[in-house]
Design a protein around this motif. Structure first.
Motif, PDB file in Angstrom:
ATOM      1  N   VAL A 113       0.860  -1.189   0.000  1.00  0.00           N
ATOM      2  CA  VAL A 113       0.000   0.000   0.000  1.00  0.00           C
ATOM      3  C   VAL A 113       0.891   1.231   0.000  1.00  0.00           C
ATOM      4  CG1 VAL A 113      -1.752   1.298   1.271  1.00  0.00           C
ATOM      5  CG2 VAL A 113      -1.817  -1.219   1.263  1.00  0.00           C
ATOM      6  N   CYS A 114       0.941   1.917  -1.138  1.00  0.00           N
ATOM      7  CA  CYS A 114       1.718   3.155  -1.223  1.00  0.00           C
ATOM      8  C   CYS A 114       1.247   3.948  -2.433  1.00  0.00           C
ATOM      9  CB  CYS A 114       3.214   2.893  -1.320  1.00  0.00           C
ATOM     10  SG  CYS A 114       4.189   4.364  -0.844  1.00  0.00           S
ATOM     11  N   MET A 115       1.690   5.196  -2.529  1.00  0.00           N
ATOM     12  CA  MET A 115       1.239   6.058  -3.618  1.00  0.00           C
ATOM     13  C   MET A 115       2.281   6.215  -4.718  1.00  0.00           C
ATOM     14  SD  MET A 115      -1.628   6.716  -2.224  1.00  0.00           S
ATOM     15  CE  MET A 115      -2.238   7.809  -3.502  1.00  0.00           C
ATOM     16  N   CYS A 116       3.544   5.865  -4.440  1.00  0.00           N
ATOM     17  CA  CYS A 116       4.622   6.297  -5.357  1.00  0.00           C
ATOM     18  C   CYS A 116       4.544   5.692  -6.757  1.00  0.00           C
ATOM     19  CB  CYS A 116       5.994   6.056  -4.730  1.00  0.00           C
ATOM     20  SG  CYS A 116       6.266   4.380  -4.153  1.00  0.00           S
ATOM     21  N   GLU A 117       3.979   4.496  -6.905  1.00  0.00           N
ATOM     22  CA  GLU A 117       3.836   3.938  -8.252  1.00  0.00           C
ATOM     23  C   GLU A 117       2.726   4.664  -9.027  1.00  0.00           C
ATOM     24  OE1 GLU A 117       3.574   2.026  -5.505  1.00  0.00           O
ATOM     25  OE2 GLU A 117       4.846   0.244  -5.649  1.00  0.00           O
ATOM     26  N   TYR A 118       1.872   5.367  -8.323  1.00  0.00           N
ATOM     27  CA  TYR A 118       0.649   5.909  -8.923  1.00  0.00           C
ATOM     28  C   TYR A 118       0.651   7.419  -9.107  1.00  0.00           C
ATOM     29  CZ  TYR A 118      -0.769   1.226  -7.627  1.00  0.00           C
ATOM     30  OH  TYR A 118      -0.818  -0.136  -7.503  1.00  0.00           O
ATOM     31  N   THR A 119       1.590   8.108  -8.427  1.00  0.00           N
ATOM     32  CA  THR A 119       1.620   9.572  -8.538  1.00  0.00           C
ATOM     33  C   THR A 119       2.561  10.004  -9.666  1.00  0.00           C
ATOM     34  OG1 THR A 119       3.312   9.588  -6.791  1.00  0.00           O
ATOM     35  CG2 THR A 119       1.050  10.068  -6.119  1.00  0.00           C
ATOM     36  N   SER A 120       2.164  11.083 -10.348  1.00  0.00           N
ATOM     37  CA  SER A 120       2.982  11.584 -11.463  1.00  0.00           C
ATOM     38  C   SER A 120       4.335  12.079 -10.956  1.00  0.00           C
ATOM     39  CB  SER A 120       2.227  12.696 -12.184  1.00  0.00           C
ATOM     40  OG  SER A 120       1.621  13.560 -11.238  1.00  0.00           O
ATOM     41  N   HIS A 121       4.390  12.557  -9.717  1.00  0.00           N
ATOM     42  CA  HIS A 121       5.652  13.071  -9.156  1.00  0.00           C
ATOM     43  C   HIS A 121       6.479  11.977  -8.493  1.00  0.00           C
ATOM     44  CE1 HIS A 121       3.176  12.927  -5.538  1.00  0.00           C
ATOM     45  NE2 HIS A 121       2.274  13.658  -6.185  1.00  0.00           N
ATOM     46  N   GLY A 122       5.884  10.792  -8.301  1.00  0.00           N
ATOM     47  CA  GLY A 122       6.640   9.660  -7.766  1.00  0.00           C
ATOM     48  C   GLY A 122       6.878   9.677  -6.264  1.00  0.00           C
TER      49      GLY A 122
ATOM     50  N   ARG B 180      12.981   0.740  -8.119  1.00  0.00           N
ATOM     51  CA  ARG B 180      12.314   1.907  -8.714  1.00  0.00           C
ATOM     52  C   ARG B 180      12.270   1.797 -10.229  1.00  0.00           C
ATOM     53  NH1 ARG B 180      14.559   6.441  -4.429  1.00  0.00           N
ATOM     54  NH2 ARG B 180      13.569   5.462  -2.622  1.00  0.00           N
ATOM     55  N   ASP B 181      13.215   1.073 -10.768  1.00  0.00           N
ATOM     56  CA  ASP B 181      13.213   0.707 -12.179  1.00  0.00           C
ATOM     57  C   ASP B 181      12.054  -0.240 -12.453  1.00  0.00           C
ATOM     58  OD1 ASP B 181      15.118   1.643 -13.844  1.00  0.00           O
ATOM     59  OD2 ASP B 181      16.149  -0.295 -14.080  1.00  0.00           O
ATOM     60  N   ALA B 182      11.940  -1.234 -11.606  1.00  0.00           N
ATOM     61  CA  ALA B 182      10.938  -2.295 -11.774  1.00  0.00           C
ATOM     62  C   ALA B 182       9.526  -1.750 -11.607  1.00  0.00           C
ATOM     63  CB  ALA B 182      11.192  -3.413 -10.768  1.00  0.00           C
ATOM     64  N   ALA B 183       9.340  -0.878 -10.627  1.00  0.00           N
ATOM     65  CA  ALA B 183       8.008  -0.383 -10.308  1.00  0.00           C
ATOM     66  C   ALA B 183       7.750   0.993 -10.930  1.00  0.00           C
ATOM     67  CB  ALA B 183       7.816  -0.323  -8.796  1.00  0.00           C
ATOM     68  N   GLN B 184       8.721   1.502 -11.643  1.00  0.00           N
ATOM     69  CA  GLN B 184       8.642   2.832 -12.261  1.00  0.00           C
ATOM     70  C   GLN B 184       8.132   3.860 -11.251  1.00  0.00           C
ATOM     71  OE1 GLN B 184       6.292   1.791 -15.706  1.00  0.00           O
ATOM     72  NE2 GLN B 184       7.987   0.711 -16.660  1.00  0.00           N
ATOM     73  N   SER B 185       8.824   3.892 -10.106  1.00  0.00           N
ATOM     74  CA  SER B 185       8.311   4.699  -8.991  1.00  0.00           C
ATOM     75  C   SER B 185       9.343   5.672  -8.424  1.00  0.00           C
ATOM     76  CB  SER B 185       7.849   3.760  -7.871  1.00  0.00           C
ATOM     77  OG  SER B 185       8.958   3.045  -7.343  1.00  0.00           O
TER      78      SER B 185
END
Ligand code: PBG
Ligand code: ZN
Length: 327
Positions: free
Chosen positions: A119-128, A205-210
């Motif tokens: 549960v996190c926002m970083c994969e989903y936010t445009s700013h990461g 962060r590469d894998a999750a694009q986050s």
């Protein structure tokens, strides 16, 4: 006669060494992290993490089949959405990628696999970043609401446990209340309680694009030099209702794990993160480290330090060795 005590007496052969072995690895304590993404291919490789992939939902189902066959009881699911936005709305969309993947897996595998959702926002936010922004910084309390919505949407989709990794203050209590008020009082929370701002997350962060598009996560993740603060973080999460607490990364933080084991009696998890995986993978590929021995020695170190549960990208390898009777 000197020496009177000769420890080498008990190291004579493998059987004798086995009899006095203090720590053991079993697949039943391992969790395999998986990345799911909307795409046409079944799987795509991740350059910075050899042999780890992003999966489509169909590819994921096939992968979980293998995980189950290797006696690994649980996966930790990360989603990569098609679109990112300012408030990370894909994180709490009931038709989001993690929600759909969870539903698909639970439908097919039932209790044969425990689905833990990150549960996190970083994969989903445009700013990461791991939360919503206000004046360029992550707004703690506004983020709690979105994390709670995300956790609930995962539980509704069938997640067996939810694992908040954002490091906002008070998120365990907020999520607990939301789940309890919606009929999910039996869904456990695995809290990333002592999560450090680590260089070892690079490959992930590469894998999750986050990766954060600007700045870093030092305003919410812990500062690596601090040990006492980790104990406070873990106490807080236990008070707020965490069922399992986690230390992350694992190998560089074994002191924190060992202290937590002494201080707390709730189950303890350790996350052997992407950087730990890639270091060993690349060194083994170069032929400078023996792959199997290094994986087993590093994993047993995490166990010996006090972890009950180990989240590791090597879970499938160890499952295979277990199956071959060579773990
Ligand atoms: C997202 C998250 C991260 C990891 C797990 N959840 C990355 C980060 O905080 O930047 C790291 C996992 C790994 O490196 O394997 N909050
Ligand atoms: Zn995050």
């Amino acid at each position: 006669m000197f020496p009177e005590y000769r420890p080498r007496r008990l190291r004579k052969n493998e059987k004798l060494r086995g009899m006095i072995q203090e720590t053991e690895i079993s697949p039943k304590h391992l969790v395999y992290p998986l990345f799911v993404r909307e795409m046409a291919e079944d799987r795509v490789s991740i350059p910075s993490m050899p042999d780890i992939h992003q999966f489509s939902i169909e590819g994921l189902v096939r992968e979980v089949e293998e995980v189950v066959s290797l006696s690994i009881p649980a996966i930790l699911l990360f989603g990569i959405p098609e679109k990112k936005d300012e408030t990370g709305s894909g994180a709490y969309d009931e038709k989001g990628i993690v929600q759909r993947a969870t539903k698909a897996i639970k439908k097919l595998f039932g209790d044969d696999i425990m689905v833990i959702t990150d549960v996190c926002m970083c994969e989903y936010t445009s700013h990461g970043h791991c939360g919503v922004l206000k004046d360029g910084a992550v707004d703690n309390d506004a983020t709690l609401e979105l994390l709670s919505k995300s956790a609930l949407s995962h539980a509704v989709a069938g997640a067996d446990m939810v694992a908040p990794s954002d490091m906002m203050d008070g998120r365990v209590r907020a999520i607990r209340e939301t789940l309890d008020n919606s009929g999910y009082s039996n869904t456990p929370i695995v809290s990333y309680a002592a999560k450090y701002a680590s260089a070892l997350y690079g490959p992930f962060r590469d894998a999750a694009q986050s990766a954060p598009q600007y700045g870093d996560r030092k305003g919410y993740q812990m500062d690596p030099p601090n040990q006492r603060e980790a104990m406070r973080e873990m106490s807080l999460d236990i008070e707020e209702g965490a069922d399992i607490i986690m230390v992350k990364p694992a190998l560089f933080y074994l002191d924190v794990l060992a202290m937590a084991r002494q201080a707390f009696d709730i189950p303890l998890a350790a996350y052997s993160v992407s950087g730990e995986y890639t270091m060993i993978k690349l060194a083994a590929a170069k032929g400078v480290l023996d792959f199997k021995r290094t994986v087993l020695e590093s994993t047993i170190a995490i166990k010996r330090a006090g972890a009950d549960i180990i989240i590791t990208y090597f879970a499938k390898d160890m499952g295979r060795w277990f199956k071959e009777n060579s773990l």
